[in-house]
Design an enzyme around this catalytic site. Sequence first.
Site, PDB file in Angstrom:
ATOM      1  N   GLY A 182       0.821  -1.207   0.000  1.00 41.46           N
ATOM      2  CA  GLY A 182       0.000   0.000   0.000  1.00 41.46           C
ATOM      3  C   GLY A 182       0.852   1.253   0.000  1.00 41.46           C
ATOM      4  O   GLY A 182       0.549   2.237  -0.690  1.00 41.46           O
ATOM      5  N   ASP A 183       1.945   1.233   0.767  1.00 39.30           N
ATOM      6  CA  ASP A 183       2.876   2.358   0.785  1.00 39.30           C
ATOM      7  C   ASP A 183       3.552   2.514  -0.577  1.00 39.30           C
ATOM      8  O   ASP A 183       3.767   3.626  -1.061  1.00 39.30           O
ATOM      9  CB  ASP A 183       3.937   2.149   1.868  1.00 39.30           C
ATOM     10  CG  ASP A 183       3.330   1.882   3.224  1.00 39.30           C
ATOM     11  OD1 ASP A 183       2.261   2.456   3.527  1.00 39.30           O
ATOM     12  OD2 ASP A 183       3.910   1.086   3.993  1.00 39.30           O
TER      13      ASP A 183
END
Length: 308
Positions: free
Chosen positions: A250-251
């Site tokens: 997600g990052d």
Amino acid sequence: MILTLTLNPAIDMSYQLDELKIDTVNRCDRVIKTAGGKGLNVTRVLKCVNADVCATGLLGGKTGEFIEQELDWSSIHHDFVHIKGNTRHCLAIMHEGNQTEILESGPSIDEEEAEAFFHEFDRLLDQASIVTASGSLPKGLSKSFYQKLIERATKKNKKFLLDTSGEALELGIKAHPYLIKPNQEELAAIMGTEINTEADVLAGVKKLASMGVTYVVVSLGKDGALGYVDGRAFVAKPPKIYAVNPVGSGDSMIAGLAYGLDRGLSPEEALKYGVTFGTLNATEEKTGYVQADQVEDFKERITLRVLE
């Protein structure tokens, strides 16, 4: 320059055990210690593709010094505000196919330290084109802290990409960030309803857009991500891969979105980079890492489906 914010960083410690024994001694000779925190994952991925990036946030004590040394070793530009408290540790124990985590809450930030960060943020904003803010807020900071940072960035016409959850996200939305990236669970929490279908996701992003968010991206795991901007909705889907370590994907998606937007690309093309970075991260053992020579070829294999 892309400015990444990590307000509650940590030293991430991963212990690899064949078996976790309860109420006795466990010995381990497979330990990995890294400069951790969602914003630093974003930073590392951007460094992988030689983006112009600077990391900022709050660091304190010997643990904070360790993180700065790790960033120096990786030749990552950083400019943190130093605090009196000690930066936290986060422990992940890998055992018998499981991952058991122990996460420290971290130091408490006082008013003087918060004001010092505002001052430093304003200075760094003058050099930045894109700002990403990722993760939780440390104790002592108001839940409206991201909201205040977004307001400062907006005054200087800087795009602010916010990736957090809970009340910090809800208040942040009120300041109209350029982009937010909830997953389906976070979207459901914001909307106060279940999100089960693509139609549910689409209804949710339209609601968020009506609240003043320019670009809403909802991560869909292995199915990529749905983007909504200026009344256009589209899904970017990656080819099937063998996932080795999805932590940090997600990052990495935020890193890809920032990378594309910083290059002046369309939201659709930026989303392709987001899905590319997020997916490639999952194929690596390292967290917050992509192989730069794979990016462009993989991006061409992303399919974009227009919904409306």
